[in-house]
Scaffold this motif. Structure first.
Motif, PDB file in Angstrom:
ATOM      1  N   ASP A 284      -0.229   3.325  -4.847  1.00  0.00           N
ATOM      2  CA  ASP A 284      -0.780   4.556  -5.411  1.00  0.00           C
ATOM      3  C   ASP A 284       0.353   5.561  -5.613  1.00  0.00           C
ATOM      4  OD1 ASP A 284      -3.359   3.512  -5.254  1.00  0.00           O
ATOM      5  OD2 ASP A 284      -3.603   4.212  -3.190  1.00  0.00           O
ATOM      6  N   GLY A 285       0.567   5.949  -6.845  1.00  0.00           N
ATOM      7  CA  GLY A 285       1.575   6.951  -7.142  1.00  0.00           C
ATOM      8  C   GLY A 285       2.997   6.428  -7.164  1.00  0.00           C
TER       9      GLY A 285
ATOM     10  N   HIS B 238       1.453  13.602  -1.377  1.00  0.00           N
ATOM     11  CA  HIS B 238       0.273  12.740  -1.313  1.00  0.00           C
ATOM     12  C   HIS B 238      -1.017  13.564  -1.318  1.00  0.00           C
ATOM     13  CE1 HIS B 238      -1.878   9.046  -0.526  1.00  0.00           C
ATOM     14  NE2 HIS B 238      -2.507   9.623   0.479  1.00  0.00           N
ATOM     15  N   THR B 239      -0.943  14.779  -0.794  1.00  0.00           N
ATOM     16  CA  THR B 239      -2.133  15.630  -0.727  1.00  0.00           C
ATOM     17  C   THR B 239      -2.208  16.648  -1.866  1.00  0.00           C
ATOM     18  OG1 THR B 239      -0.995  17.217   0.697  1.00  0.00           O
ATOM     19  CG2 THR B 239      -2.194  15.437   1.792  1.00  0.00           C
TER      20      THR B 239
ATOM     21  N   THR C 154       0.811  -1.213   0.000  1.00  0.00           N
ATOM     22  CA  THR C 154       0.000   0.000   0.000  1.00  0.00           C
ATOM     23  C   THR C 154       0.846   1.267   0.000  1.00  0.00           C
ATOM     24  OG1 THR C 154      -0.150  -0.102   2.415  1.00  0.00           O
ATOM     25  CG2 THR C 154      -1.944  -1.098   1.148  1.00  0.00           C
ATOM     26  N   TRP C 155       2.116   1.176   0.432  1.00  0.00           N
ATOM     27  CA  TRP C 155       2.978   2.359   0.465  1.00  0.00           C
ATOM     28  C   TRP C 155       3.279   2.871  -0.931  1.00  0.00           C
ATOM     29  CZ3 TRP C 155       7.422   1.992   4.551  1.00  0.00           C
ATOM     30  CH2 TRP C 155       6.863   1.879   5.816  1.00  0.00           C
TER      31      TRP C 155
ATOM     32  N   GLN D  85       1.935  16.038  -8.024  1.00  0.00           N
ATOM     33  CA  GLN D  85       2.159  14.655  -8.460  1.00  0.00           C
ATOM     34  C   GLN D  85       2.201  14.597  -9.985  1.00  0.00           C
ATOM     35  OE1 GLN D  85      -0.815  12.038  -6.853  1.00  0.00           O
ATOM     36  NE2 GLN D  85      -0.415  12.661  -4.745  1.00  0.00           N
TER      37      GLN D  85
ATOM     38  N   TYR E 141       5.613   8.846  -9.146  1.00  0.00           N
ATOM     39  CA  TYR E 141       6.148  10.056  -8.513  1.00  0.00           C
ATOM     40  C   TYR E 141       6.922   9.725  -7.245  1.00  0.00           C
ATOM     41  CZ  TYR E 141       2.646  10.617  -4.762  1.00  0.00           C
ATOM     42  OH  TYR E 141       1.879  10.458  -3.647  1.00  0.00           O
ATOM     43  N   LYS E 142       6.512   8.689  -6.511  1.00  0.00           N
ATOM     44  CA  LYS E 142       7.248   8.311  -5.299  1.00  0.00           C
ATOM     45  C   LYS E 142       8.623   7.770  -5.649  1.00  0.00           C
ATOM     46  CE  LYS E 142       3.113   7.370  -2.588  1.00  0.00           C
ATOM     47  NZ  LYS E 142       2.272   6.334  -1.971  1.00  0.00           N
TER      48      LYS E 142
ATOM     49  N   ILE F  71       7.118  12.906   0.203  1.00  0.00           N
ATOM     50  CA  ILE F  71       6.058  11.984  -0.217  1.00  0.00           C
ATOM     51  C   ILE F  71       4.773  12.281   0.530  1.00  0.00           C
ATOM     52  CG2 ILE F  71       5.336   9.562  -0.128  1.00  0.00           C
ATOM     53  CD1 ILE F  71       8.142   8.814  -1.017  1.00  0.00           C
ATOM     54  N   ARG F  72       4.883  12.620   1.803  1.00  0.00           N
ATOM     55  CA  ARG F  72       3.682  12.960   2.594  1.00  0.00           C
ATOM     56  C   ARG F  72       3.020  14.234   2.060  1.00  0.00           C
ATOM     57  NH1 ARG F  72      -0.199  10.693   5.299  1.00  0.00           N
ATOM     58  NH2 ARG F  72      -0.869  11.891   7.070  1.00  0.00           N
TER      59      ARG F  72
END
Length: 122
Positions: free
Chosen positions: A29-30, A82-83, A25-26, A88, A33-34, A78-79
């Motif tokens: 999603d994305g 994420h928002t 799950t980390w 992203q 970009y991560k 990343i945090r």
């Protein structure tokens, strides 16, 4: 070029190993970009470490600084990202531009690796 290709493959392999070890799950999603953020921060950190060494073994403080700060920076970025879907998307677009260079860089790296191998064998 041959060493740069091997170094790039090692960095990509470490990212794949990291993605296999952390919970799915980390990075599900994305991932694009991560992964880009992780490799970008790691590249900048490696450059700064190399620049600071200047043929001198670094102190313990510098070793801790150059290993802890990038991890914290990656987690914070990343945090924050994420928002922010706009950021992203921007990072994914930048990553796509870099990916185009792979089509030039990879064949040159493979040819260079073959040339080094042939020169060392002959």
């Amino acid at each position: 070029m041959a060493f740069a290709l091997l170094e790039s493959l090692a960095a990509t392999g470490l990212l794949i190993l990291f993605s296999a070890l952390v919970p799915s799950t980390w990075l599900r999603d994305g991932f694009a970009y991560k992964g880009f953020v992780i490799l970008l921060i790691a590249t900048v950190d490696a450059f700064l470490v190399q620049k600071s060494l200047e043929e001198v073994f670094p102190s313990t403080f510098h070793l801790i600084l150059f290993s802890i700060v990038p991890i914290v920076l990656i987690a914070v970025l990343i945090r924050v990202l994420h928002t922010k879907p706009q950021l992203q998307n921007l990072l994914v677009k930048v990553q796509d531009r870099f990916l185009i260079m792979l089509f030039v860089y990879l064949p040159i790296g493979i040819i260079s690796l073959l040339a080094v191998t042939v020169r060392n064998l002959v």
